[in-house]
Design a protein around this motif. Structure first.
Motif, PDB file in Angstrom:
ATOM      1  N   GLN A 408       1.845  -0.313   9.207  1.00 35.75           N
ATOM      2  CA  GLN A 408       3.086  -0.625   8.481  1.00 35.75           C
ATOM      3  C   GLN A 408       2.809  -1.533   7.290  1.00 35.75           C
ATOM      4  O   GLN A 408       3.387  -1.350   6.218  1.00 35.75           O
ATOM      5  CB  GLN A 408       4.101  -1.276   9.422  1.00 35.75           C
ATOM      6  N   LEU A 409       1.934  -2.527   7.475  1.00 34.69           N
ATOM      7  CA  LEU A 409       1.576  -3.404   6.350  1.00 34.69           C
ATOM      8  C   LEU A 409       0.872  -2.612   5.251  1.00 34.69           C
ATOM      9  O   LEU A 409       1.068  -2.892   4.061  1.00 34.69           O
ATOM     10  CB  LEU A 409       0.677  -4.538   6.846  1.00 34.69           C
ATOM     11  N   PHE A 410       0.083  -1.649   5.647  1.00 31.78           N
ATOM     12  CA  PHE A 410      -0.571  -0.806   4.643  1.00 31.78           C
ATOM     13  C   PHE A 410       0.473  -0.042   3.834  1.00 31.78           C
ATOM     14  O   PHE A 410       0.360   0.105   2.610  1.00 31.78           O
ATOM     15  CB  PHE A 410      -1.520   0.166   5.346  1.00 31.78           C
ATOM     16  N   GLU A 411       1.512   0.455   4.502  1.00 33.08           N
ATOM     17  CA  GLU A 411       2.602   1.138   3.798  1.00 33.08           C
ATOM     18  C   GLU A 411       3.309   0.175   2.835  1.00 33.08           C
ATOM     19  O   GLU A 411       3.639   0.545   1.692  1.00 33.08           O
ATOM     20  CB  GLU A 411       3.595   1.697   4.813  1.00 33.08           C
ATOM     21  N   GLU A 412       3.571  -1.039   3.296  1.00 35.60           N
ATOM     22  CA  GLU A 412       4.219  -2.024   2.426  1.00 35.60           C
ATOM     23  C   GLU A 412       3.358  -2.332   1.212  1.00 35.60           C
ATOM     24  O   GLU A 412       3.874  -2.561   0.101  1.00 35.60           O
ATOM     25  CB  GLU A 412       4.493  -3.297   3.215  1.00 35.60           C
ATOM     26  N   MET A 413       2.085  -2.334   1.397  1.00 33.48           N
ATOM     27  CA  MET A 413       1.166  -2.569   0.291  1.00 33.48           C
ATOM     28  C   MET A 413       1.314  -1.471  -0.766  1.00 33.48           C
ATOM     29  O   MET A 413       1.364  -1.743  -1.973  1.00 33.48           O
ATOM     30  CB  MET A 413      -0.270  -2.609   0.821  1.00 33.48           C
ATOM     31  N   LEU A 414       1.407  -0.219  -0.289  1.00 32.35           N
ATOM     32  CA  LEU A 414       1.594   0.882  -1.229  1.00 32.35           C
ATOM     33  C   LEU A 414       2.949   0.775  -1.922  1.00 32.35           C
ATOM     34  O   LEU A 414       3.065   1.033  -3.129  1.00 32.35           O
ATOM     35  CB  LEU A 414       1.475   2.218  -0.493  1.00 32.35           C
ATOM     36  N   LEU A 415       3.990   0.414  -1.183  1.00 28.45           N
ATOM     37  CA  LEU A 415       5.321   0.260  -1.769  1.00 28.45           C
ATOM     38  C   LEU A 415       5.345  -0.819  -2.838  1.00 28.45           C
ATOM     39  O   LEU A 415       6.072  -0.716  -3.832  1.00 28.45           O
ATOM     40  CB  LEU A 415       6.333  -0.066  -0.667  1.00 28.45           C
TER      41      LEU A 415
END
Length: 842
Positions: A408-415
């Motif tokens: 999930q943190l990886f997704e937030e990083m992309l966002l």
């Protein structure tokens, strides 16, 4: 073209084309050809020799200045510098304008430089300088460029010393030597040649020497040449006026590069001894170099405060880094709160490095919730997380085993529009592998490798789904949140993924026991232009050994060496571990011997694996083998659990008495209370006695041992004697047993008597051996007559009972360092060995 030779402070033309280092004796300079000077003089009327005497008439001669230019060039080419000087002086006296003479000589200099005759140019400059003409006036822009080109040519030939001397000469003529060559080029060559003195000599020529000294020190530091860097540093203190803080800071940083943190402390103390207050940059460098030593780092910080130097944000970041290295979460929190207070008062502004460091502190401690709280503080302060910050956040969840939160943190990083690097991908892959989600790891890898995120199932039994679909044009990304409802996100670009060696190593771990899949990954790594490292090969050995293929695991070690990578201690220890598990102890110990042969130092795991390889000992060789490893381990500075090895040796020793285990069990259970003290003394004693092997005479030293330890040592020696007797090595002498120097203290005497009684009971009652008093060994006075029977050993006395002590030792009042001894007779040993060996064979 003839080489440039520098003698003293002048540059002269060598008389022959042989390089200076090949000449043994200089040849006389050849005389100029008569035809050259004659033909030139014929066109110019009066010869050069008469110009000086008839210079008043020279003004009446209408010579073309081009002729003088030709003549000047010819004279210089032939090395006739005195004639050239005479001609120039005559022309000046004859009324030729200085500008015309400069133009005349400048044209000749350009020709000489094009021919690479810089040595002639230097002589011309010297002659012109004596005439009162500034040599620099002979050079225009194009001529300076020719001079610079010639200097570069000499430098490219590796003749850096000649270049430095040439620049020194030109500097004496006030040339802009800084523009002739790039200073860093000369410094790098001096560094490569490990010549700090030449680099210092060059730096002193230029006006910005204080900067060049820092460059020299730093370049030597990058080469890990601390000695040369220190030479340049000491020279800077002598050559420069006053202490140069930049040099001090650079030298401290170099100490850190070279791993000599203690030297950095001496440099700092040298400044304090001179009553000089270091600036904040020196304090920061010193703390950073010693960041591994938390106590020293904080002492420097307190000293900085006492000296009135205000800490900046870098200082607090280094303190946080020290806490991170030491694992001091509590101290890091205190510093973080202090920095927050300073920020609230407007004295400091927390940067992204501060937040990233404190997040890493929590990540290493697996406090992922606190790390996320720091992220919220960071966003509230308006500081945007960078790739390092996101990597630390993802790592905090990955280390805590929360794979879903990490993704999930990886997704937030992309966002957030932050582009991930290979480290982020590797952290996620590692989190999947640690959580045994091997399929997810391979699907992530494949999707990233194709520069496209695909739907990824939710791992092990949680039913969650994380999916991302990324397109290069008009990218519309679908990302169902692993912890919330599905949602759709859009990105304007894709994030390319470049696998690293670490990536493939993580995936190889995900192969489990699938050796062929791991081998295919290693081949793919090579195809991608990556080189497998020690970790790659160790993982492959681990997988191969885990399948029970010990021969294959050992073969991989050989292949690893053939591939140009020297196996390290991890690779060898991995192979040894599986050899031990499969009971192939011969191969295990041969690998250990191979390690020692290749000078690879075993680690604690290696030693413990080998020492616990056997659950019991069957032969003397096995005991000697393990004791040798034990001694090598202690010499290497490792501490081990001695009890396991002691129990095995005790069991082996007790096998001397009888085949049944009744006495052995009783002995071991009753005397466990004596094992409270360290066992290293006992094991060292046993090892020392068993190393004697087939010695002609044996002496068993029981000094300092308890009853239990003395019993084990005696039994070990007897077991060794029995083993050697079976191999055909008979006993040739008595066994001498040394109890130690007779004590005065009553408690020590009682202890020694108990040890002696226990050993005599063992030898006489349990083994049936004959014990005799050997006579005391007196260090200062050997006049005591022990009354030996005629025809016997002079030390012999009548057999001793368990409660009898020698009368001489009881009655002696002088007590001059009496060494108490008794012996087991060879005759009784022979009878005992015959009975034992006969019983064993039956």
């Amino acid at each position: 073209m003839r080489d440039l030779v520098l003698l003293g402070s002048s540059i002269v033309l060598p008389p022959d084309p042989i390089p200076p280092h090949h000449r043994t004796k200089p040849k006389p300079k050849p005389k100029p050809k008569p035809s050259l000077l004659t033909s030139t003089s014929a066109r110019l009327s009066p010869p050069i020799s008469s110009l000086r005497s008839r210079h008043p008439l020279l003004s009446n001669l209408r010579w073309d200045l081009n002729n003088y230019s030709d003549l000047a060039t010819k004279l210089v080419q032939d090395g006739r510098f005195d004639d050239f000087s005479t001609m120039a002086e005559t022309l000046i006296l004859s009324g030729v304008e200085l500008s015309q003479l400069v133009e005349l000589v400048s044209a000749g200099i350009s020709g000489l430089l094009r021919e690479g005759r810089v040595y002639c140019v230097v002589e011309v400059l010297r002659k012109v300088d004596k005439l009162g003409i500034c040599p620099l006036e002979l050079f225009d822009g194009s001529t300076l460029e020719l001079l610079s080109k010639e200097c570069r040519r000499i430098l490219n030939c590796g003749q850096v010393e000649e270049v430095v001397e040439l620049i020194e000469i030109l500097d004496g003529f006030h040339f802009p030597v800084k523009k002739l060559l790039e200073p860093l080029d000369i410094i790098k060559i001096c560094v490569n040649k490990r010549n700090p003195n030449l680099a210092v000599r060059y730096a002193c020529i230029l006006p910005h020497a204080h900067i060049l000294f820092c460059t020299i020190i730093h370049e030597f530091g990058k080469k890990r040449d601390l000695g040369s860097a220190l030479t340049a540093f000491e020279a800077s203190k002598q050559k420069l006026i006053g202490p140069n803080m930049y040099c001090y800071r650079t030298m401290i940083d170099v100490c850190g590069l070279c791993g000599h943190y203690q030297k950095s402390r001496y440099i700092y103390e040298d400044l304090l001894a001179q009553k000089i207050t270091p600036n904040i940059y020196i304090f920061n460098s010193l703390m950073n170099v010693n960041v591994h030593d938390l106590s020293y780092t904080f002492n420097v910080y307190r000293n900085m405060q006492n000296l009135g130097v205000t800490a900046d944000m870098a200082s607090y970041n280094i303190l946080l880094k020290a806490c991170c290295v030491a694992g001091r979460v509590d101290l890091a929190q205190e510093i973080y709160r202090e920095v927050q207070n300073l920020e609230s008062n407007g004295m400091l502004k927390l940067d992204v490095f501060t937040y990233s460091t404190i997040i890493k502190v929590f990540a290493d401690a697996k406090l992922w919730q606190m790390a996320l709280k720091i992220k919220e503080d960071m966003l509230s302060a308006g500081v945007i997380p960078n790739t390092v910050t996101w990597s630390a956040l993802i790592s905090s969840c990955a280390k805590a085993g929360i794979t879903e939160q990490a993704i999930q943190l990886f997704e937030e990083m992309l966002l957030a529009g932050c582009e991930p690097n290979s480290q982020c991908y590797n952290i996620l892959l590692h989190a999947c592998v640690e959580a045994c989600q091997y399929d997810r790891a391979f699907r992530l890898f494949q999707s990233w490798k194709d520069s496209r995120f695909q739907e990824i199932s939710g791992g092990t039994g949680n039913g969650n789904t994380v999916g991302v679909e990324l397109k290069h044009h008009n990218c519309i990304t679908s990302m169902p949140n692993c912890l919330s409802n599905s949602h759709h996100l859009s990105f304007s670009k894709s994030f390319p993924f470049t696998p690293t060696t670490t990536t493939y190593n993580i995936l190889m771990k995900a192969c489990g026991t699938d050796y062929y899949r791991a081998k295919a990954l290693m081949d793919e790594m090579k195809t991608a232009g990556l080189s497998p490292n020690h970790i790659s090969w160790s993982i492959l050995i681990d997988i191969c050994g885990g399948t029970g293929n010990i021969v294959g695991a050992v073969r991989i070690l050989k292949t690893m060496r053939e591939a140009g990578i020297k196996p390290d201690v991890v690779a060898y220890t991995t192979a040894i571990k599986y050899c031990v598990e499969s009971k192939n102890l011969k191969i295990a110990f041969s690998l250990f011997a191979e390690m020692k042969r290749y000078q690879i130092q075993p680690n604690l795991v290696t030693y413990n694996t080998l020492l616990r390889a056997r659950s019991r000992y069957g032969s003397l060789h096995e005991v000697q083998q393990c004791l040798a490893i034990y001694q090598d381990m202690r010499k290497a500075g490792y501490k081990s659990n001695d009890y396991y090895l002691k129990e095995l040796i005790e069991e082996w020793c007790e096998g001397v008495i009888q085949d049944n285990n009744l006495n052995q069990s009783k002995f071991s259970s009753v005397n466990r209370a004596d094992w409270g003290r360290p066992q290293s003394l006992l094991l060292e004693k046993v090892a020392a006695h068993l190393q004697k092997s087939v010695a002609k005479s044996l002496a068993i030293d029981l000094q300092g041992l308890t009853q239990v330890e003395a019993r084990i040592v005696v039994l070990a020696v007897l077991r060794m004697i029995k083993e050697n007797y079976i191999l055909g090595h008979p006993i040739k002498d008595d066994i001498l047993i040394i109890l130690g120097i007779k004590k005065v203290d009553a408690n020590l005497v009682e202890h020694e008597s108990q040890v002696k009684a226990a050993i005599i009971k063992l030898l006489e009652d349990e083994l049936g051996l004959e014990v005799a008093f050997a006579g005391p060994k007196i260090a200062l006075d050997k006049s005591i007559n022990l009354g030996s029977p005629p025809g016997s050993d002079p030390d012999w006395q009548e057999p001793l009972g368990r409660n009898r002590l020698p009368t001489e030792l009881e009655s002696s009042t002088r007590r001059p360092a009496v060494l108490q001894r008794f012996k087991v007779t060879r005759k009784s040993l022979d009878h005992w060995l015959q009975r034992r060996v006969g019983a064993t064979r039956r």
